[in-house]
Design an enzyme around this catalytic site. Structure first.
Site, PDB file in Angstrom:
ATOM      1  N   ASP A 207       0.808  -1.216   0.000  1.00 26.71           N
ATOM      2  CA  ASP A 207       0.000   0.000   0.000  1.00 26.71           C
ATOM      3  C   ASP A 207       0.844   1.270   0.000  1.00 26.71           C
ATOM      4  O   ASP A 207       0.337   2.350  -0.271  1.00 26.71           O
ATOM      5  CB  ASP A 207      -0.940  -0.016   1.213  1.00 26.71           C
ATOM      6  CG  ASP A 207      -2.053   1.006   1.099  1.00 26.71           C
ATOM      7  OD1 ASP A 207      -2.638   1.133   0.007  1.00 26.71           O
ATOM      8  OD2 ASP A 207      -2.334   1.703   2.090  1.00 26.71           O
ATOM      9  N   SER A 231      -6.319   5.401  -1.092  1.00 28.01           N
ATOM     10  CA  SER A 231      -6.613   4.071  -1.619  1.00 28.01           C
ATOM     11  C   SER A 231      -8.113   3.812  -1.539  1.00 28.01           C
ATOM     12  O   SER A 231      -8.748   4.096  -0.518  1.00 28.01           O
ATOM     13  CB  SER A 231      -5.873   3.000  -0.822  1.00 28.01           C
ATOM     14  OG  SER A 231      -4.477   3.236  -0.831  1.00 28.01           O
ATOM     15  N   GLN A 281      -4.488  -2.004  -7.374  1.00 29.84           N
ATOM     16  CA  GLN A 281      -5.148  -1.076  -6.449  1.00 29.84           C
ATOM     17  C   GLN A 281      -5.664   0.127  -7.226  1.00 29.84           C
ATOM     18  O   GLN A 281      -4.943   0.696  -8.051  1.00 29.84           O
ATOM     19  CB  GLN A 281      -4.181  -0.600  -5.369  1.00 29.84           C
ATOM     20  CG  GLN A 281      -4.828   0.304  -4.323  1.00 29.84           C
ATOM     21  CD  GLN A 281      -3.860   0.754  -3.252  1.00 29.84           C
ATOM     22  OE1 GLN A 281      -3.300   1.838  -3.333  1.00 29.84           O
ATOM     23  NE2 GLN A 281      -3.645  -0.090  -2.247  1.00 29.84           N
TER      24      GLN A 281
END
Length: 289
Positions: A207, A231, A281
């Site tokens: 991430d 995100s 993502q």
């Protein structure tokens, strides 16, 4: 005499979830401090996976997860992880985990676990011509002399040594507006021999840089004034066992951005070229007009 913090030990500490003594499949966890006071998405994703992993046999490891980041979490408040047992088959187990603060979900994740089984085995090779991690400057090299909370976080508190091939975009925009990048990373300290933990920490590490190719493609840096980035979701597939205390290479790209959203993709290789994971993502990425 003050002792320097051990960022690896700090991450391992917050990944140790506590069982709720009154309710099965309910766990609680804490958060690491962050410069802006929001829970780091990779942290809550890793914790949610570990909570799910506590409800399956040790012989079943996660092979995929799909999660949505629903709300910003507060690092000052504990997080409750509620696991739902969706299915237990002969080879696979499926679990849903909701991460909750104040009774509201900040993350919803489904993960699938599988017994180790034989089958066809192939993988794309690692791209050639990429400099090794010892030939690439680290975040500490780039930010170590800057007295700023974010710089101190990346150089002293971040659990992973991150090294961008071709230059980072912490401070300055890229030399070329391209949507590809390669990043070496590994934990700053050794880790226990626990494959579930290593897979969770890979999700944690992912991430940090998944949306960077979008910034590169737009010719921007993290220091872009007025940048708003977050995100939205995260999908991950583990193909083989992995150790995040060995060097791993992220080969990243961004196929598309539109509507204030951008998609980042990555393949993760070991230093000897073995493909261990694939990641995608989508994030909200907005620049000032």
């Amino acid at each position: 005499m003050t002792t320097e913090p051990d960022p690896t030990a700090s991450v391992l500490d917050i990944l140790r979830l506590e069982d709720d003594p009154t309710t099965p499949d309910l766990f609680s966890g804490r958060s690491l401090p962050q410069p802006r006071g929001r829970v780091f998405g990779g942290q809550v994703l890793a914790q949610a996976l570990l909570a799910a992993g506590r409800t399956v046999p040790d012989s079943r490891l996660p092979h995929s997860l799909h999660g949505y980041f629903l709300r910003a979490g507060d690092v000052r408040e504990p997080i409750t992880f509620a696991v739902e047992r969706l299915r237990d088959g002969r080879s696979f187990s499926a679990r849903r985990t909701h991460a909750l603060q104040g009774g509201e979900a900040i993350l919803s994740m489904i993960a699938s676990f599988q017994e180790d089984q034989p089958g066809i085995d192939y993988a794309d090779p690692m791209p050639t011509g990429i400099p090794g991690p010892d030939e690439v400057r680290s975040a500490h090299d780039l930010l170590g002399g800057i007295d700023h909370p974010v710089a101190r976080f990346w150089t002293q508190e971040a659990a992973f040594d991150v090294r961008h091939v071709g230059g980072a975009i912490y401070l300055d925009p890229p030399r070329e507006a391209v949507g590809q990048q390669a990043v070496w990373f590994r934990s700053r300290g050794p880790l226990p021999d626990d494959q579930l933990l290593h897979r969770a920490l890979l999700a944690y590490a992912c991430d940090q840089v998944m949306l960077e190719p979008i910034l590169r493609r737009a010719g921007r840096s993290w220091r872009t004034r007025g940048l708003s980035i977050a995100s939205l979701d995260h999908a991950m597939w583990w193909h083989r066992d992995v150790r995040v205390d060995d060097w791993l290479l992220y080969v990243q790209s961004t196929p598309s951005a539109q509507g204030g959203r951008g998609l980042g993709a990555a393949r993760v290789f070991t230093q000897d070229g073995t493909l261990v994971a694939s990641v995608a993502q989508e994030g909200m990425v907005r620049f000032p007009d």
